[in-house]
Design an enzyme around this catalytic site. Structure first.
Site, PDB file in Angstrom:
ATOM      1  N   ASP A  67       0.817  -1.219   0.000  1.00 42.40           N
ATOM      2  CA  ASP A  67       0.000   0.000   0.000  1.00 42.40           C
ATOM      3  C   ASP A  67       0.846   1.263   0.000  1.00 42.40           C
ATOM      4  O   ASP A  67       2.071   1.204   0.174  1.00 42.40           O
ATOM      5  CB  ASP A  67      -0.975  -0.015   1.195  1.00 42.40           C
ATOM      6  CG  ASP A  67      -0.300  -0.398   2.516  1.00 42.40           C
ATOM      7  OD1 ASP A  67       0.941  -0.427   2.577  1.00 42.40           O
ATOM      8  OD2 ASP A  67      -1.024  -0.661   3.493  1.00 42.40           O
ATOM      9  N   ASN A  78      -7.294  -2.346  14.489  1.00 42.96           N
ATOM     10  CA  ASN A  78      -8.701  -2.647  14.214  1.00 42.96           C
ATOM     11  C   ASN A  78      -8.874  -3.878  13.326  1.00 42.96           C
ATOM     12  O   ASN A  78      -9.966  -4.163  12.850  1.00 42.96           O
ATOM     13  CB  ASN A  78      -9.402  -1.441  13.561  1.00 42.96           C
ATOM     14  CG  ASN A  78      -8.817  -1.090  12.193  1.00 42.96           C
ATOM     15  OD1 ASN A  78      -7.854  -1.713  11.752  1.00 42.96           O
ATOM     16  ND2 ASN A  78      -9.403  -0.106  11.530  1.00 42.96           N
ATOM     17  N   HIS A  90      -7.273  -4.367  10.394  1.00 40.16           N
ATOM     18  CA  HIS A  90      -7.072  -4.167   8.953  1.00 40.16           C
ATOM     19  C   HIS A  90      -5.788  -4.845   8.485  1.00 40.16           C
ATOM     20  O   HIS A  90      -4.841  -5.009   9.248  1.00 40.16           O
ATOM     21  CB  HIS A  90      -7.133  -2.685   8.558  1.00 40.16           C
ATOM     22  CG  HIS A  90      -5.961  -1.835   8.916  1.00 40.16           C
ATOM     23  ND1 HIS A  90      -6.093  -0.523   9.303  1.00 40.16           N
ATOM     24  CD2 HIS A  90      -4.621  -2.076   8.927  1.00 40.16           C
ATOM     25  CE1 HIS A  90      -4.895  -0.008   9.524  1.00 40.16           C
ATOM     26  NE2 HIS A  90      -3.988  -0.921   9.313  1.00 40.16           N
ATOM     27  N   GLU A 101      -9.714  -1.633   5.316  1.00 40.41           N
ATOM     28  CA  GLU A 101     -10.336  -1.313   6.597  1.00 40.41           C
ATOM     29  C   GLU A 101     -11.573  -2.193   6.811  1.00 40.41           C
ATOM     30  O   GLU A 101     -12.061  -2.830   5.877  1.00 40.41           O
ATOM     31  CB  GLU A 101     -10.730   0.172   6.611  1.00 40.41           C
ATOM     32  CG  GLU A 101      -9.549   1.140   6.501  1.00 40.41           C
ATOM     33  CD  GLU A 101      -8.716   1.259   7.795  1.00 40.41           C
ATOM     34  OE1 GLU A 101      -8.814   0.377   8.671  1.00 40.41           O
ATOM     35  OE2 GLU A 101      -7.957   2.242   7.898  1.00 40.41           O
TER      36      GLU A 101
HETATM   37  C1  GLP Z   1      -0.488   0.505   8.451  1.00 38.57           C
HETATM   38  C2  GLP Z   1      -0.191  -0.294   7.201  1.00 38.57           C
HETATM   39  C3  GLP Z   1      -0.361  -1.759   7.457  1.00 38.57           C
HETATM   40  C4  GLP Z   1       0.406  -2.164   8.693  1.00 38.57           C
HETATM   41  C5  GLP Z   1      -0.119  -1.402   9.879  1.00 38.57           C
HETATM   42  C6  GLP Z   1       0.563  -1.772  11.183  1.00 38.57           C
HETATM   43  O1  GLP Z   1      -1.838   0.629   8.665  1.00 38.57           O
HETATM   44  N1  GLP Z   1      -1.019   0.068   6.108  1.00 38.57           N
HETATM   45  O2  GLP Z   1       0.076  -2.491   6.322  1.00 38.57           O
HETATM   46  O3  GLP Z   1       0.260  -3.533   8.899  1.00 38.57           O
HETATM   47  O4  GLP Z   1       0.099  -0.035   9.612  1.00 38.57           O
HETATM   48  O5  GLP Z   1       1.630  -0.925  11.452  1.00 38.57           O
HETATM   49  P1  GLP Z   1       2.664  -1.151  12.606  1.00 38.57           P
HETATM   50  O6  GLP Z   1       3.527  -2.269  12.160  1.00 38.57           O
HETATM   51  O7  GLP Z   1       3.428   0.143  12.692  1.00 38.57           O
HETATM   52  O8  GLP Z   1       1.905  -1.472  13.828  1.00 38.57           O
END
Ligand code: GLP
Length: 236
Positions: A66, A132, A134, A139
């Site tokens: 993404d 949440n 995702h 989402e």
């Molecule tokens: C963002 C990204 C996700 C990732 C998530 C968790 O939302 N789009 O792909 O898994 O963050 O991030 P973190 O690893 O910083 O908790």
């Protein structure tokens, strides 16, 4: 308990990084050519271990999950910057792909990205998870049939992201993301989650019921998933 999902409990991030390093070494030896990559703090120790290893990615093509809409690649909050900083500047890949959130035709960019990743065929896809539930930026409520698309971030995600942006009005509210179906098209999936903040999301998975309310539960429908976590009591 579904046997398509294997849980690996690690003591800490360092152990997770070693487990992943050895797994990727085996996959490379077994012919891995296309890798799906994730961003976020979860991936930092993983990429640090790759960067300082002898692993050779020069024959590997990568696809990232993404990207925010509107952030240039030199913006430290963009995922393009994250990938370059943590991995690509340290380990050469054959080719790297990240959705272009600065494209003036986002719909077309998504279409092309989806076609390219389907054509390549992802061997192993890495995933983190949002608090949440995702995955990538799919989402709650996103259909499991979704492909790469433009998405609006959930309020709760904007709240989590606010720690990275000095000014709340600078936090992008839209992103390009692989869809859930794009993610499920990978031959193998490795999801990594650290810390109590991720317990709720992982518990939705271990409950064993697919629901679009929690995108992580789409993994129940995949045949080869490994979950690596430092959380106690997650494995059903
Ligand atoms: C963002 C990204 C996700 C990732 C998530 C968790 O939302 N789009 O792909 O898994 O963050 O991030 P973190 O690893 O910083 O908790």
């Amino acid at each position: 308990m579904a046997d398509n999902i294997r849980y690996i409990k690690v003591a800490d991030k360092q152990e997770a990084a070693s487990v992943v390093l050895e797994r990727i070494r085996e996959e490379l030896a077994g012919g891995l050519k296309v890798l799906g990559l994730a961003t976020g703090s979860t991936m930092e120790p993983i990429y640090a271990a790759w960067a300082s290893s002898d692993l050779d990615f020069s024959e590997v093509t990568s696809f990232n999950l993404d990207e925010y809409v509107g952030l240039q690649a030199d913006n430290p909050n963009s995922y393009a910057w994250f990938m370059d900083h943590h991995l690509f500047s340290k380990k050469p890949f054959k080719e790297t792909n990240i959705p272009d959130g600065t494209s003036d035709n986002l719909e077309e960019e998504c279409k092309e990205y989806e076609a390219k990743l389907r054509d390549a065929g992802i061997d192993v896809q890495f995933l983190g998870v949002g608090e949440n539930g995702h995955i990538a930026f799919n989402e709650p409520g996103t259909p499991f049939t979704s492909i790469t698309h433009v998405t609006k971030l959930a309020e709760s995600t904007l709240g989590v992201n606010s720690q990275y942006f000095e000014d709340r009005s600078a936090i992008p509210e839209t992103a390009l993301t692989m869809g859930i179906s794009s993610i499920l098209s990978a031959k193998k999936i490795i999801l990594i989650a650290f810390g109590e903040k991720k317990r709720f999301a992982l518990e939705q998975l271990t409950k064993g019921k697919e629901t679009t309310e929690y995108p992580i539960t789409a993994l129940l429908g995949h045949r080869d998933v490994t979950v690596i976590t430092d959380l106690d009591g997650i494995q059903p």
